[in-house]
Design a protein around this motif. Structure first.
Motif, PDB file in Angstrom:
ATOM      1  N   ARG A  49      16.419  39.232  45.214  1.00  0.00           N
ATOM      2  CA  ARG A  49      16.540  38.886  43.802  1.00  0.00           C
ATOM      3  C   ARG A  49      17.794  38.083  43.495  1.00  0.00           C
ATOM      4  O   ARG A  49      17.843  37.356  42.499  1.00  0.00           O
ATOM      5  CB  ARG A  49      16.542  40.158  42.946  1.00  0.00           C
ATOM      6  CG  ARG A  49      15.238  40.910  42.989  1.00  0.00           C
ATOM      7  CD  ARG A  49      14.140  40.177  42.263  1.00  0.00           C
ATOM      8  NE  ARG A  49      12.859  40.891  42.306  1.00  0.00           N
ATOM      9  CZ  ARG A  49      11.789  40.521  41.605  1.00  0.00           C
ATOM     10  NH1 ARG A  49      11.845  39.470  40.821  1.00  0.00           N
ATOM     11  NH2 ARG A  49      10.665  41.206  41.709  1.00  0.00           N
ATOM     12  N   TYR A  67      19.936  30.407  32.924  1.00  0.00           N
ATOM     13  CA  TYR A  67      18.583  30.002  33.267  1.00  0.00           C
ATOM     14  C   TYR A  67      18.588  28.688  34.041  1.00  0.00           C
ATOM     15  O   TYR A  67      19.216  27.718  33.645  1.00  0.00           O
ATOM     16  CB  TYR A  67      17.788  29.858  31.977  1.00  0.00           C
ATOM     17  CG  TYR A  67      16.356  29.438  32.132  1.00  0.00           C
ATOM     18  CD1 TYR A  67      15.361  30.381  32.361  1.00  0.00           C
ATOM     19  CD2 TYR A  67      16.002  28.105  32.031  1.00  0.00           C
ATOM     20  CE1 TYR A  67      14.037  29.999  32.493  1.00  0.00           C
ATOM     21  CE2 TYR A  67      14.684  27.708  32.152  1.00  0.00           C
ATOM     22  CZ  TYR A  67      13.698  28.659  32.381  1.00  0.00           C
ATOM     23  OH  TYR A  67      12.398  28.259  32.502  1.00  0.00           O
ATOM     24  N   GLY A  94      15.087  31.972  42.759  1.00  0.00           N
ATOM     25  CA  GLY A  94      14.175  31.128  42.002  1.00  0.00           C
ATOM     26  C   GLY A  94      14.838  30.001  41.261  1.00  0.00           C
ATOM     27  O   GLY A  94      14.162  29.072  40.808  1.00  0.00           O
ATOM     28  N   TRP A 100      12.268  31.876  45.964  1.00  0.00           N
ATOM     29  CA  TRP A 100      11.582  32.834  45.088  1.00  0.00           C
ATOM     30  C   TRP A 100      10.318  33.300  45.795  1.00  0.00           C
ATOM     31  O   TRP A 100       9.480  32.485  46.179  1.00  0.00           O
ATOM     32  CB  TRP A 100      11.234  32.171  43.768  1.00  0.00           C
ATOM     33  CG  TRP A 100      10.398  33.006  42.842  1.00  0.00           C
ATOM     34  CD1 TRP A 100       9.054  32.873  42.592  1.00  0.00           C
ATOM     35  CD2 TRP A 100      10.834  34.108  42.038  1.00  0.00           C
ATOM     36  NE1 TRP A 100       8.638  33.814  41.677  1.00  0.00           N
ATOM     37  CE2 TRP A 100       9.714  34.595  41.318  1.00  0.00           C
ATOM     38  CE3 TRP A 100      12.058  34.735  41.850  1.00  0.00           C
ATOM     39  CZ2 TRP A 100       9.787  35.667  40.437  1.00  0.00           C
ATOM     40  CZ3 TRP A 100      12.139  35.809  40.976  1.00  0.00           C
ATOM     41  CH2 TRP A 100      11.021  36.262  40.275  1.00  0.00           C
ATOM     42  N   HIS A 102       8.286  36.111  44.559  1.00  0.00           N
ATOM     43  CA  HIS A 102       7.702  37.190  43.763  1.00  0.00           C
ATOM     44  C   HIS A 102       6.549  36.735  42.867  1.00  0.00           C
ATOM     45  O   HIS A 102       6.129  37.496  41.988  1.00  0.00           O
ATOM     46  CB  HIS A 102       8.794  37.849  42.920  1.00  0.00           C
ATOM     47  CG  HIS A 102       9.931  38.370  43.733  1.00  0.00           C
ATOM     48  ND1 HIS A 102       9.850  39.523  44.489  1.00  0.00           N
ATOM     49  CD2 HIS A 102      11.172  37.860  43.977  1.00  0.00           C
ATOM     50  CE1 HIS A 102      10.986  39.716  45.127  1.00  0.00           C
ATOM     51  NE2 HIS A 102      11.801  38.720  44.837  1.00  0.00           N
ATOM     52  N   ASP A 104       4.204  35.708  40.098  1.00  0.00           N
ATOM     53  CA  ASP A 104       4.378  35.849  38.656  1.00  0.00           C
ATOM     54  C   ASP A 104       4.851  37.252  38.275  1.00  0.00           C
ATOM     55  O   ASP A 104       4.677  37.698  37.146  1.00  0.00           O
ATOM     56  CB  ASP A 104       3.090  35.497  37.918  1.00  0.00           C
ATOM     57  CG  ASP A 104       1.918  36.394  38.305  1.00  0.00           C
ATOM     58  OD1 ASP A 104       2.096  37.264  39.196  1.00  0.00           O
ATOM     59  OD2 ASP A 104       0.826  36.244  37.723  1.00  0.00           O
ATOM     60  N   PHE A 107      10.879  39.267  36.380  1.00  0.00           N
ATOM     61  CA  PHE A 107      12.105  38.573  36.777  1.00  0.00           C
ATOM     62  C   PHE A 107      13.356  39.347  36.371  1.00  0.00           C
ATOM     63  O   PHE A 107      14.179  39.700  37.198  1.00  0.00           O
ATOM     64  CB  PHE A 107      12.140  37.178  36.140  1.00  0.00           C
ATOM     65  CG  PHE A 107      13.233  36.287  36.681  1.00  0.00           C
ATOM     66  CD1 PHE A 107      12.936  35.271  37.574  1.00  0.00           C
ATOM     67  CD2 PHE A 107      14.569  36.460  36.313  1.00  0.00           C
ATOM     68  CE1 PHE A 107      13.931  34.450  38.091  1.00  0.00           C
ATOM     69  CE2 PHE A 107      15.567  35.661  36.818  1.00  0.00           C
ATOM     70  CZ  PHE A 107      15.253  34.653  37.712  1.00  0.00           C
ATOM     71  N   ALA A 226       9.122  30.951  38.787  1.00  0.00           N
ATOM     72  CA  ALA A 226      10.296  31.731  38.396  1.00  0.00           C
ATOM     73  C   ALA A 226      10.796  31.294  37.030  1.00  0.00           C
ATOM     74  O   ALA A 226      11.149  32.125  36.181  1.00  0.00           O
ATOM     75  CB  ALA A 226      11.395  31.578  39.446  1.00  0.00           C
ATOM     76  N   THR A 229       8.270  32.571  34.295  1.00  0.00           N
ATOM     77  CA  THR A 229       8.391  34.013  34.071  1.00  0.00           C
ATOM     78  C   THR A 229       9.697  34.344  33.358  1.00  0.00           C
ATOM     79  O   THR A 229       9.720  35.133  32.399  1.00  0.00           O
ATOM     80  CB  THR A 229       8.322  34.767  35.401  1.00  0.00           C
ATOM     81  OG1 THR A 229       7.065  34.496  36.029  1.00  0.00           O
ATOM     82  CG2 THR A 229       8.472  36.266  35.195  1.00  0.00           C
ATOM     83  N   ALA A 230      10.781  33.742  33.807  1.00  0.00           N
ATOM     84  CA  ALA A 230      12.094  34.055  33.237  1.00  0.00           C
ATOM     85  C   ALA A 230      12.181  33.638  31.780  1.00  0.00           C
ATOM     86  O   ALA A 230      12.690  34.395  30.944  1.00  0.00           O
ATOM     87  CB  ALA A 230      13.190  33.382  34.053  1.00  0.00           C
TER      88      ALA A 230
END
Length: 311
Positions: A49, A67, A94, A100, A102, A104, A107, A226, A229-230
Motif C-alpha cells: 500500500r 492525490y 498507485g 498498484w 488491488h 478496484d 484505497f 487507483a 478509486t481514490a
C-alpha cells in the motif's frame, strides 16, 4: 489529473482541487539545501500500500503526499529537515509510478491501517505528521483512528470533507453523483484527453510553469484504477463528525492567491467553517500561493513547519 472544476462549475479554490498531481523533483531541486541527507530503507517494514524513504536522524516527522503525487513533492523540505529530524517520506501505491495491485478494491482505509502499522513496527514515538491535500486528510484520519500513535498533525491545503467545495449544504450522499462521475471520467478518458485535462488543470494548482509541467508527468505515471478509486473515496470521506472529540494538536495551513486562485476572504471563510468544531486547531493562511504551498512559497512554508515542530 481530473478537472474538478468542470464537475462543480466553479473556479472555487483552484489550489484545493482533489485531483492534485505532483511536482517533479526537477522543479524544486534549486530549493534543496547543500547538505544532502543519506536515504535509508524503511526499518523492517513491507507493504503493498505504501513505501517509505527515511532521511536523517532525530525526532520523527512523517510526510504524506497528495492525490496522484510522488513523495518528491517533499524532497526539498525533507532534505532541510533531515539535518535535525528523522524524516519518513511516504509514497502511496498507485500514484506517480508506484505499482498498484488491488484492482478496484478500497484505497484509503488500507493506507491508514498500514501507516499505523509502520509507526508501530518502526517504533516511532509521537511522530509529527504533515500531509498535503489527500495526504492531509489521511493524517487526520490516522489521528482520529489511532490517536495513541500520532503526536501532532499538519494538514496542508486539505479539508476534512473535500466535497464541501461544492457548498456548505453538501453531504456525502449529495456528493455521490459527482464522485462517481469523477471516477468514471478518470477511467474513460484516453491518454491524450487525460493528458490534456491535466495540462489544463495544472495552472490552477501551482504558479511555477516548470512545476505545472512536472505535475502532468506524475499524473500520467499513476494507475488509472487507483486514481478513480481514490478520488471517489476522498470525495465521499467526511471527517467532520469526529473533529470535536479529537485531542491530537492540529495545524491547518491553507493557500490564498488573489491573482486567479482562491481570494483570501473566500479561503478564510471556508477553512474557518470546515474546521470550526476541531478544538484548538491552528489555522494559518499563506498568501500568493496555490495548492502546492511548499513549491510556491517554500521559505514561508519552512518557517511554518519549524514553528509547528517546535511546539
Amino acid at each position: 489529473m481530473h478537472n474538478f472544476r468542470s464537475l462543480s462549475g466553479r473556479s472555487l479554490l483552484h489550489a484545493l482541487v482533489l485531483a492534485s498531481a505532483l511536482l517533479l523533483a526537477g522543479g524544486i531541486l534549486s530549493l534543496i539545501a547543500p547538505r544532502m541527507a543519506v536515504a535509508q530503507s524503511a526499518p523492517a517494514f513491507t507493504s503493498d500500500r505504501l513505501s517509505v524513504e527515511v532521511l536523517g536522524a532525530g525526532p520523527d516527522v512523517i510526510l504524506i503526499p497528495g492525490y496522484a503525487s510522488s513523495r518528491e513533492v517533499w524532497r526539498a523540505e525533507a532534505e532541510r529537515l533531515s539535518a535535525t529530524r528523522r524524516v519518513h517520506m511516504v509514497q502511496l501505491a498507485g500514484f506517480a509510478g508506484e505499482p498498484w495491485g488491488h484492482g478496484d478494491g478500497p484505497f484509503v482505509q488500507p493506507v491508514i491501517d498500514d501507516l499505523a502499522r509502520y509507526i508501530d513496527e518502526a517504533g516511532l514515538r509521537d511522530p509529527a505528521i504533515i500531509g498535503h491535500s489527500m495526504g492531509g486528510m489521511s493524517a487526520l484520519m490516522l489521528a482520529q483512528q489511532y490517536p495513541a500513535l500520532v503526536g501532532k498533525v499538519m494538514s496542508v491545503d486539505s479539508l476534512p470533507f473535500f466535497s464541501a467545495l461544492f457548498g456548505p449544504e453538501v453531504t456525502v450522499e449529495t456528493a455521490r453523483p459527482f464522485a462517481e462521475q469523477a471516477a468514471a471520467g478518470t477511467l474513460a478518458a484516453d491518454d491524450a484527453s487525460f493528458r490534456a485535462g491535466q495540462v489544463q488543470g495544472a495552472v490552477g494548482y501551482v504558479n511555477d510553469p516548470a512545476t505545472q509541467a512536472a505535475m502532468v508527468e506524475w499524473g500520467m505515471a499513476s494507475d488509472r484504477q487507483a486514481l478513480a478509486t481514490a478520488i471517489k473515496e476522498v470525495m465521499l470521506t467526511d471527517l467532520r463528525p469526529a473533529l470535536p472529540t479529537m485531542t491530537t494538536p492540529v495545524w491547518a495551513v491553507y493557500a490564498a492567491d488573489a491573482n486567479g486562485g482562491a481570494p483570501p476572504a473566500m479561503a478564510d471563510a471556508l477553512w474557518q467553517r470546515e474546521y470550526a468544531t476541531l478544538p484548538g486547531v491552528e489555522l494559518i493562511r499563506v498568501d500568493d500561493t496555490r495548492h502546492f504551498i511548499m513549491a510556491d512559497q517554500p521559505e514561508r512554508f519552512s518557517e511554518i513547519v519549524d514553528r509547528f515542530l517546535a511546539e
